[in-house]
Design a protein around this motif. Structure first.
Motif, PDB file in Angstrom:
ATOM      1  N   SER A  36       0.820  -1.207   0.000  1.00 40.95           N
ATOM      2  CA  SER A  36       0.000   0.000   0.000  1.00 40.95           C
ATOM      3  C   SER A  36       0.857   1.261   0.000  1.00 40.95           C
ATOM      4  O   SER A  36       1.983   1.271   0.485  1.00 40.95           O
ATOM      5  CB  SER A  36      -0.935   0.027   1.218  1.00 40.95           C
ATOM      6  OG  SER A  36      -0.205   0.153   2.408  1.00 40.95           O
ATOM      7  N   ARG A  50      -5.256   6.674  -1.138  1.00 43.93           N
ATOM      8  CA  ARG A  50      -4.710   5.377  -0.715  1.00 43.93           C
ATOM      9  C   ARG A  50      -4.668   4.464  -1.936  1.00 43.93           C
ATOM     10  O   ARG A  50      -5.626   4.391  -2.703  1.00 43.93           O
ATOM     11  CB  ARG A  50      -5.578   4.755   0.361  1.00 43.93           C
ATOM     12  CG  ARG A  50      -5.154   3.376   0.791  1.00 43.93           C
ATOM     13  CD  ARG A  50      -6.155   2.756   1.758  1.00 43.93           C
ATOM     14  NE  ARG A  50      -6.343   3.573   2.937  1.00 43.93           N
ATOM     15  CZ  ARG A  50      -5.604   3.464   4.045  1.00 43.93           C
ATOM     16  NH1 ARG A  50      -4.649   2.574   4.115  1.00 43.93           N
ATOM     17  NH2 ARG A  50      -5.850   4.233   5.081  1.00 43.93           N
ATOM     18  N   PHE A  51      -3.542   3.771  -2.106  1.00 37.04           N
ATOM     19  CA  PHE A  51      -3.367   2.825  -3.193  1.00 37.04           C
ATOM     20  C   PHE A  51      -3.040   1.477  -2.577  1.00 37.04           C
ATOM     21  O   PHE A  51      -2.011   1.326  -1.926  1.00 37.04           O
ATOM     22  CB  PHE A  51      -2.232   3.268  -4.119  1.00 37.04           C
ATOM     23  CG  PHE A  51      -2.417   4.678  -4.625  1.00 37.04           C
ATOM     24  CD1 PHE A  51      -3.194   4.926  -5.734  1.00 37.04           C
ATOM     25  CD2 PHE A  51      -1.839   5.740  -3.954  1.00 37.04           C
ATOM     26  CE1 PHE A  51      -3.378   6.221  -6.188  1.00 37.04           C
ATOM     27  CE2 PHE A  51      -2.011   7.036  -4.396  1.00 37.04           C
ATOM     28  CZ  PHE A  51      -2.789   7.284  -5.519  1.00 37.04           C
ATOM     29  N   SER A  52      -3.941   0.509  -2.757  1.00 34.85           N
ATOM     30  CA  SER A  52      -3.745  -0.823  -2.187  1.00 34.85           C
ATOM     31  C   SER A  52      -3.335  -1.800  -3.280  1.00 34.85           C
ATOM     32  O   SER A  52      -3.606  -1.580  -4.460  1.00 34.85           O
ATOM     33  CB  SER A  52      -5.034  -1.312  -1.532  1.00 34.85           C
ATOM     34  OG  SER A  52      -5.376  -0.465  -0.465  1.00 34.85           O
ATOM     35  N   SER A  54      -0.555  -2.397  -4.485  1.00 32.59           N
ATOM     36  CA  SER A  54       0.405  -1.788  -5.401  1.00 32.59           C
ATOM     37  C   SER A  54       1.765  -1.773  -4.721  1.00 32.59           C
ATOM     38  O   SER A  54       1.941  -1.090  -3.730  1.00 32.59           O
ATOM     39  CB  SER A  54      -0.008  -0.362  -5.740  1.00 32.59           C
ATOM     40  OG  SER A  54      -1.267  -0.357  -6.355  1.00 32.59           O
ATOM     41  N   ARG A  72       7.018   1.214  -9.546  1.00 33.20           N
ATOM     42  CA  ARG A  72       6.501  -0.073  -9.086  1.00 33.20           C
ATOM     43  C   ARG A  72       7.334  -1.183  -9.698  1.00 33.20           C
ATOM     44  O   ARG A  72       7.562  -1.225 -10.896  1.00 33.20           O
ATOM     45  CB  ARG A  72       5.044  -0.225  -9.514  1.00 33.20           C
ATOM     46  CG  ARG A  72       4.458  -1.531  -9.112  1.00 33.20           C
ATOM     47  CD  ARG A  72       3.030  -1.617  -9.559  1.00 33.20           C
ATOM     48  NE  ARG A  72       2.572  -2.992  -9.401  1.00 33.20           N
ATOM     49  CZ  ARG A  72       1.373  -3.403  -9.694  1.00 33.20           C
ATOM     50  NH1 ARG A  72       0.487  -2.561 -10.161  1.00 33.20           N
ATOM     51  NH2 ARG A  72       1.028  -4.648  -9.525  1.00 33.20           N
TER      52      ARG A  72
END
Length: 77
Positions: A36, A50-52, A54, A72
């Motif tokens: 996250s 929020r980025f889950s 990832s 990433r």
């Protein structure tokens, strides 16, 4: 003036935070933990985004603080 006092407690990741950076103007904080990433309001400690699921390994704010680039790493099989 810096006082050393706690201004905000950033709770939101399930594991240990691996990276944290301030935007150039100090208004935002970006953190990464496991799968996250969270962008926080640097004054209130509230979650902005929020980025889950990832797996970001690194990120940088643009010089004006209005954009963020995230790197990433994917596992290639």
């Amino acid at each position: 003036m810096a006082t050393g006092n706690l201004l905000a407690d950033l709770n939101g990741h399930h594991g240990s935070v691996e990276k944290a950076v301030f935007s150039p103007d100090g208004k935002r904080i970006a953190t990464v933990s496991g799968g996250s990433a969270i962008i926080w309001d640097g004054m209130t400690g509230k979650t902005i985004a929020r980025f889950s699921n990832s797996w970001f390994s690194d990120f940088k704010f643009s010089p004006d603080g209005n954009r963020i680039v995230a790197i990433r790493f994917d596992t290639v099989k």
